[in-house]
Motif scaffolding. Sequence first.
Motif, PDB file in Angstrom:
ATOM      1  N   VAL B 126       0.842  -1.199   0.000  1.00  0.00           N
ATOM      2  CA  VAL B 126       0.000   0.000   0.000  1.00  0.00           C
ATOM      3  C   VAL B 126       0.873   1.243   0.000  1.00  0.00           C
ATOM      4  CG1 VAL B 126      -1.646   1.332   1.352  1.00  0.00           C
ATOM      5  CG2 VAL B 126      -1.954  -1.107   1.106  1.00  0.00           C
ATOM      6  N   GLU B 127       1.940   1.225   0.805  1.00  0.00           N
ATOM      7  CA  GLU B 127       2.822   2.396   0.864  1.00  0.00           C
ATOM      8  C   GLU B 127       3.510   2.638  -0.476  1.00  0.00           C
ATOM      9  OE1 GLU B 127       5.545   2.581   4.202  1.00  0.00           O
ATOM     10  OE2 GLU B 127       3.902   1.887   5.472  1.00  0.00           O
ATOM     11  N   VAL B 128       3.932   1.537  -1.108  1.00  0.00           N
ATOM     12  CA  VAL B 128       4.565   1.664  -2.430  1.00  0.00           C
ATOM     13  C   VAL B 128       3.604   2.312  -3.412  1.00  0.00           C
ATOM     14  CG1 VAL B 128       5.331   0.311  -4.411  1.00  0.00           C
ATOM     15  CG2 VAL B 128       6.209  -0.212  -2.168  1.00  0.00           C
ATOM     16  N   MET B 129       2.357   1.854  -3.380  1.00  0.00           N
ATOM     17  CA  MET B 129       1.362   2.390  -4.302  1.00  0.00           C
ATOM     18  C   MET B 129       1.108   3.862  -4.019  1.00  0.00           C
ATOM     19  SD  MET B 129      -2.253   0.707  -5.190  1.00  0.00           S
ATOM     20  CE  MET B 129      -2.083  -0.574  -6.368  1.00  0.00           C
ATOM     21  N   ASN B 130       1.049   4.198  -2.726  1.00  0.00           N
ATOM     22  CA  ASN B 130       0.804   5.579  -2.339  1.00  0.00           C
ATOM     23  C   ASN B 130       1.895   6.503  -2.836  1.00  0.00           C
ATOM     24  OD1 ASN B 130      -1.316   6.761  -1.092  1.00  0.00           O
ATOM     25  ND2 ASN B 130      -0.972   5.696   0.837  1.00  0.00           N
ATOM     26  N   SER B 131       3.161   6.080  -2.670  1.00  0.00           N
ATOM     27  CA  SER B 131       4.216   7.010  -3.081  1.00  0.00           C
ATOM     28  C   SER B 131       4.321   7.060  -4.591  1.00  0.00           C
ATOM     29  CB  SER B 131       5.540   6.680  -2.405  1.00  0.00           C
ATOM     30  OG  SER B 131       6.081   5.537  -2.936  1.00  0.00           O
ATOM     31  N   ALA B 132       3.970   5.963  -5.287  1.00  0.00           N
ATOM     32  CA  ALA B 132       3.919   6.021  -6.756  1.00  0.00           C
ATOM     33  C   ALA B 132       2.821   6.988  -7.198  1.00  0.00           C
ATOM     34  CB  ALA B 132       3.674   4.645  -7.334  1.00  0.00           C
ATOM     35  N   LYS B 133       1.718   6.971  -6.465  1.00  0.00           N
ATOM     36  CA  LYS B 133       0.625   7.898  -6.770  1.00  0.00           C
ATOM     37  C   LYS B 133       1.089   9.340  -6.628  1.00  0.00           C
ATOM     38  CE  LYS B 133      -2.654   9.387  -4.136  1.00  0.00           C
ATOM     39  NZ  LYS B 133      -3.591   9.359  -3.023  1.00  0.00           N
ATOM     40  N   GLN B 134       1.849   9.596  -5.566  1.00  0.00           N
ATOM     41  CA  GLN B 134       2.367  10.961  -5.369  1.00  0.00           C
ATOM     42  C   GLN B 134       3.295  11.362  -6.503  1.00  0.00           C
ATOM     43  OE1 GLN B 134       4.167  11.158  -1.548  1.00  0.00           O
ATOM     44  NE2 GLN B 134       2.210  11.169  -0.465  1.00  0.00           N
ATOM     45  N   MET B 135       4.142  10.390  -6.947  1.00  0.00           N
ATOM     46  CA  MET B 135       5.058  10.707  -8.040  1.00  0.00           C
ATOM     47  C   MET B 135       4.282  11.065  -9.306  1.00  0.00           C
ATOM     48  SD  MET B 135       7.750   7.686  -7.216  1.00  0.00           S
ATOM     49  CE  MET B 135       9.009   7.746  -8.454  1.00  0.00           C
TER      50      MET B 135
END
Lengths: 134, 144
Positions: B126-135
């Motif tokens: 989930v955290e990986v997805m979240n930071s990819a979303k921010q990118m």
Amino acid sequence: MAISFDKALGVHEDAMRFRGHRAAVLANNLANADTPNYKARDIDFQSALAEKMNPQNKTIELQTTHQSHREAKGLLVDDGGLKYRTPQQPSIDGNTVEEQVEHGQYMENSLAFQASFTFLNSKFKGLIGAIKGE
Amino acid sequence: MALGNVFDIAGSGMNAQSLRLNTTASNIANAQTASSSVDEVYRGRHPVFAAVYNKAMDFNSNQASSDSEAGVQVLGVVESDAPLQPRYEPHHPMANDEGYVYYPNVNVVEEMTNMISASRSFQVNVEVMNSAKQMVQRVLTLGQ
């Protein structure tokens, strides 16, 4: 007079592409953190950069010694710096993903992405300023 | 676009971990499900994870594109081979002629650690997805 975007934007565009690609590789490591025999991978920035700098070293060329020999292009020798990680504490199921290492690398990668983005953004701001003549 | 792949990969990871959590829940729920015969007794179930390899050769560009980023898949769910637990309980309604009932080969302690590991791994994805979303969101503001 035309604005050359390639010259104006410099290396940052490639850097962002590299960061995006590396994010996918690291995300794959984290997704496979519990997969037996999975080997963690990462892209080496140095070799990716070296490949960008001299792209002619990428393929093996076949030498033609006879006129009826046909020219053939070799496949890519390396895979864009995609290497296997050496684990610090190997686990018994053959998995080499170390979650804390991967997480750290992922965060570092996304910060570097942010940095490249900031540079790129300020380049665009400069171009817009030049167009407006302010 | 490589950043788009991150969503697929993290999604496959979340999928796999939630399946693992599902089997763990099933195992714990059935840990005390007794049966009168060896064949009918519940056995512990465990998912088998495997990395997805995406080795497509792109001959047009003369590149062996070794795209390994394709996520994780669940090959299947296997039943545990661990020995069952026969118990001598002659007053149990499911007891067989000799007075034995069979309990599943589920180790509750193992299942609890499995549960913790699965939920932590889910969290990481989930955290990986979240930071990819921010990118990606940041890229969308380029030039503004």
